[in-house]
Design an enzyme around this catalytic site. Structure first.
Site: not given
Length: 454
Positions: A115, A232-233, A313, A353, A395
């Site tokens: 970040w 981010n996303e 994920y 990720e 991640w």
């Protein structure tokens, strides 16, 4: 012969420089209440990363200006550690950042995503209000970049969060409301309201044009930065958000390019296919994934987006599935996006990720290794064919005694031997594939793949 006055003067100067360099390399001056500025010549030479069709390439000679004939293809093995800037704010915790960079490089990994944002009134917020920055925190980000370069690691710097953690879109909307703007509380206001977009642009400009307090190098001239990530996303409120999100990505990617022509730009999307590409919806983990206002193909095709980002994920996306089903799903997910990079986007695809829940069952290490190996093997096969599957970042990695940053996907790699070996094996087999390499061996330290290179 008695030394001349010049020699007598030179000895203490050289001695002082040596002492300062040792302090810098081992502690960093801010630990003692003062700071050093070291020119970049103290740091390893690195080339800038670019793209050549579906591959990442690094220009030879370190200067970034070499032609295509002097480019080396690069396939990435890397990791996420979102916490690096926050831990670099205080001198006593910077050792964790140094250790993470050293350990990551020691596993042969070359890219770390982290970040470059923290918005709001938190104790370590980088941007406290629109355009108002905490220099102490900025110096922490400076330190992250210096430590990355010292270890020949490059960083992907994400510029804002979709979620509320560390401020995110919601903080920008609150700021606009507090400034008296007629702003809806809808999360989509972030993508559409002119004032909020100007807040974001001002933030981006400050970061991209920042001069590192430790090296004097502007971020836009720093080869240890791999790429800028817009968010981010990113997600919209619904499928009707898609035009707003698409327009925002187009505008902001072009804006970064107007400030910085040397670094790559990516979006940070998770890879979901939208309603506009219905033939791809079967690849999504569920119907919900097409209703988030993003579309992997349409978003990633934007001209100023240099490479596509994808997340993975299986545990979170299809939680009721068994391990075999999750592995099959993950395999299809990776294959589909690599094909898109090759056949449609003509751009590299980086899986930024890849995570596995560590708390779902007693076979957590086995499951994690199965997921990582599935992705790693797909990347390796893509690399052998010089195709678009350009790499993967797991991640996320921690060092010991960092419980405050732990989530269900976080782990200390060297405490899990099978996973540690898997990471190193991926790093080394990717490196061995390419005879011509980016760096000379004299710049390497703790090289986990000593048989590579010349």
């Amino acid at each position: 012969m008695e030394p001349s006055w010049r020699d007598k003067a030179l000895y203490p100067i050289l001695g002082g420089i040596t002492v300062l360099l040792i302090l810098y390399l081992n502690f960093d001056g801010t630990s003692f209440g003062f700071s050093f500025t070291f020119p970049a010549l103290w740091l390893p030479e690195m080339g800038f990363v670019g793209t050549n069709s579906t591959r990442f390439v690094v220009a030879g000679g370190g200067g970034g200006g070499a032609g295509r004939a002097n480019q080396s293809a690069v396939y990435v093995n890397g990791w996420n550690s979102y916490w690096l800037m926050e831990e670099s704010v205080w001198g006593q915790s910077r050792g964790r950042v140094s250790e993470m960079m050293r350990r990551g490089a020691g596993m042969g990994m070359t890219v770390c995503r982290t970040w470059a944002f923290s918005d709001g009134d938190g104790p370590n917020a980088l941007q406290r209000s629109p355009g108002v920055f905490d220099e102490r925190v900025f110096r922490g980000l400076d330190y992250v970049i210096v430590e990355a370069r010292r270890n020949r690691v490059r960083v992907i710097l994400s510029l804002v969060n979709n979620l509320n953690a560390f401020g995110g879109k919601a903080q920008y909307i609150r700021w606009a409301q507090e400034d008296g703007e007629n702003v809806s509380s809808s999360a989509d206001s972030f993508f559409s309201h002119p004032t909020i977009k100007e807040y974001y642009k001002a933030y981006v400009k400050t970061v991209v044009t920042r001069k590192n307090s430790m090296t004097g190098v502007h971020y836009f001239d720093e080869p240890a930065i791999f790429a800028w990530e817009l968010m981010n996303e990113p997600r919209g409120v619904s499928e009707s958000s898609a035009p707003l999100v698409q327009s925002w990505i187009t505008e902001m990617a072009a804006y970064i390019k107007s400030l910085d022509q040397r670094h790559l730009v990516t979006i940070g999307v998770e890879g979901f296919y939208g309603l506009q590409t219905q033939e791809k919806n079967a690849v999504n983990p569920g119907e919900w994934a097409s209703s988030l206002g993003t579309d992997f193909l349409k978003n990633s095709a934007i001209h100023d987006i240099d490479f596509a980002s994808v997340h993975a994920y299986p545990d979170s996306w299809i939680p009721e599935a068994g391990l075999d089903e999750k592995v099959k799903y993950l395999s299809r997910w990776v294959d589909a996006h690599i094909r898109d990079g090759d056949d449609m986007l003509k751009k590299p695809v980086l899986f930024t990720e890849v995570g596995s829940s560590l708390h779902q069952n007693r076979q957590e290490s086995y499951q994690r290794d199965m997921f990582f190996k599935t992705v790693y093997d797909k990347i390796y096969e893509s690399a052998k064919k010089r195709q678009a599957g350009a790499g993967a970042l797991i991640w996320q990695l921690l060092v010991d005694d960092m419980q405050g940053y732990t989530d269900q996907f976080s782990f200390v790699a060297w405490n899990h031997l099978s996973t540690y070996k898997l990471i190193m094996e991926q790093s080394c087999r990717l490196r061995r594939m390419f005879v011509k390499e980016e760096t000379n061996r004299k710049y390497r330290h703790n090289d986990p793949c000593p048989s590579t290179g010349s």
